[in-house]
Motif scaffolding. Structure first.
Motif, PDB file in Angstrom:
ATOM      1  N   VAL A  18      44.379  68.210  98.503  1.00 15.14           N
ATOM      2  CA  VAL A  18      45.168  67.453  97.535  1.00 15.14           C
ATOM      3  C   VAL A  18      45.522  66.132  98.204  1.00 15.14           C
ATOM      4  O   VAL A  18      46.028  66.119  99.334  1.00 15.14           O
ATOM      5  CB  VAL A  18      46.457  68.201  97.134  1.00 15.14           C
ATOM      6  N   PHE A  59      43.597  73.376  88.217  1.00 19.21           N
ATOM      7  CA  PHE A  59      42.326  73.188  88.919  1.00 19.21           C
ATOM      8  C   PHE A  59      41.623  74.532  89.115  1.00 19.21           C
ATOM      9  O   PHE A  59      40.423  74.660  88.857  1.00 19.21           O
ATOM     10  CB  PHE A  59      42.597  72.490  90.256  1.00 19.21           C
ATOM     11  N   CYS A  60      42.362  75.528  89.540  1.00 24.36           N
ATOM     12  CA  CYS A  60      41.801  76.866  89.765  1.00 24.36           C
ATOM     13  C   CYS A  60      41.240  77.482  88.490  1.00 24.36           C
ATOM     14  O   CYS A  60      40.328  78.315  88.542  1.00 24.36           O
ATOM     15  CB  CYS A  60      42.853  77.804  90.348  1.00 24.36           C
ATOM     16  N   SER A 113      41.092  81.127  92.621  1.00 22.26           N
ATOM     17  CA  SER A 113      40.320  80.756  91.452  1.00 22.26           C
ATOM     18  C   SER A 113      39.357  81.879  91.108  1.00 22.26           C
ATOM     19  O   SER A 113      38.752  82.479  91.993  1.00 22.26           O
ATOM     20  CB  SER A 113      39.532  79.475  91.728  1.00 22.26           C
ATOM     21  N   ILE A 125      42.452  66.394  93.470  1.00 21.60           N
ATOM     22  CA  ILE A 125      42.199  67.664  94.142  1.00 21.60           C
ATOM     23  C   ILE A 125      40.694  67.770  94.270  1.00 21.60           C
ATOM     24  O   ILE A 125      39.968  67.648  93.273  1.00 21.60           O
ATOM     25  CB  ILE A 125      42.773  68.864  93.365  1.00 21.60           C
ATOM     26  N   MET A 135      47.380  72.475  90.913  1.00 19.01           N
ATOM     27  CA  MET A 135      46.507  73.434  91.597  1.00 19.01           C
ATOM     28  C   MET A 135      46.163  74.616  90.683  1.00 19.01           C
ATOM     29  O   MET A 135      45.025  75.073  90.666  1.00 19.01           O
ATOM     30  CB  MET A 135      47.143  73.931  92.890  1.00 19.01           C
ATOM     31  N   ARG A 136      47.140  75.098  89.932  1.00 13.19           N
ATOM     32  CA  ARG A 136      46.875  76.196  88.990  1.00 13.19           C
ATOM     33  C   ARG A 136      45.831  75.777  87.956  1.00 13.19           C
ATOM     34  O   ARG A 136      44.890  76.511  87.658  1.00 13.19           O
ATOM     35  CB  ARG A 136      48.155  76.637  88.286  1.00 13.19           C
ATOM     36  N   PHE A 164      46.482  79.888  96.423  1.00 12.34           N
ATOM     37  CA  PHE A 164      45.977  79.963  95.061  1.00 12.34           C
ATOM     38  C   PHE A 164      44.637  80.677  95.067  1.00 12.34           C
ATOM     39  O   PHE A 164      43.936  80.681  96.059  1.00 12.34           O
ATOM     40  CB  PHE A 164      45.821  78.562  94.461  1.00 12.34           C
ATOM     41  N   THR A 171      39.745  72.787 100.169  1.00 11.41           N
ATOM     42  CA  THR A 171      40.240  72.089  98.981  1.00 11.41           C
ATOM     43  C   THR A 171      41.410  71.235  99.446  1.00 11.41           C
ATOM     44  O   THR A 171      42.332  71.742 100.080  1.00 11.41           O
ATOM     45  CB  THR A 171      40.686  73.082  97.894  1.00 11.41           C
ATOM     46  N   LEU A 231      38.080  78.336  97.022  1.00 13.66           N
ATOM     47  CA  LEU A 231      38.855  77.146  97.389  1.00 13.66           C
ATOM     48  C   LEU A 231      38.715  76.814  98.869  1.00 13.66           C
ATOM     49  O   LEU A 231      38.913  75.674  99.268  1.00 13.66           O
ATOM     50  CB  LEU A 231      40.340  77.350  97.074  1.00 13.66           C
ATOM     51  N   GLU A 240      43.209  75.469 101.969  1.00 11.98           N
ATOM     52  CA  GLU A 240      43.937  74.582 101.065  1.00 11.98           C
ATOM     53  C   GLU A 240      44.778  73.625 101.904  1.00 11.98           C
ATOM     54  O   GLU A 240      45.627  74.063 102.681  1.00 11.98           O
ATOM     55  CB  GLU A 240      44.821  75.397 100.133  1.00 11.98           C
ATOM     56  N   THR A 270      37.484  70.008  96.017  1.00 13.07           N
ATOM     57  CA  THR A 270      36.908  71.139  96.739  1.00 13.07           C
ATOM     58  C   THR A 270      35.520  70.714  97.191  1.00 13.07           C
ATOM     59  O   THR A 270      34.689  70.285  96.366  1.00 13.07           O
ATOM     60  CB  THR A 270      36.808  72.402  95.858  1.00 13.07           C
TER      61      THR A 270
END
Length: 95
Positions: A89, A39-40, A4, A78, A36-37, A2, A87, A9, A12, A80
């Protein structure tokens, strides 16, 4: 995996509990990818107003970021780290 636009990040990672749950449930795996999407994009999920404010300050000043998301397997976090090296999870019980 992912990217951001707002913060790095780092590596991951998922905890063993998250990994096992993702292997056993396609739905859960999709929920983790969706979380995750979000969060980013700076959508911190179900965090308190104070938590959102802390994340916004951390974006500017370099602190730890945390999102909380509801899934079919329960709440997931999540996180970071402040140095943006990783990052993770995880389920709250794995903290």
């Amino acid at each position: 995996m992912f990217k951001s636009l707002y913060f790095e990040l780092g590596r991951e990672l998922v905890t063993p509990g998250i990994y096992g749950a993702m292997e056993s449930s396609h739905k859960f795996a999709l929920e983790i990818m969706h979380a995750m999407r979000l969060f980013c994009l700076g959508n911190w999920g179900k965090v308190s107003a104070e938590g959102k404010e802390m994340n916004e300050i951390a974006l500017k000043d370099g602190g730890r970021l945390m999102g909380t998301y509801k899934t079919c397997k329960g709440k997931v976090w999540i996180i970071t780290e402040a140095d943006r090296s990783v990052t993770t999870v995880l389920f709250p019980k794995e903290y």
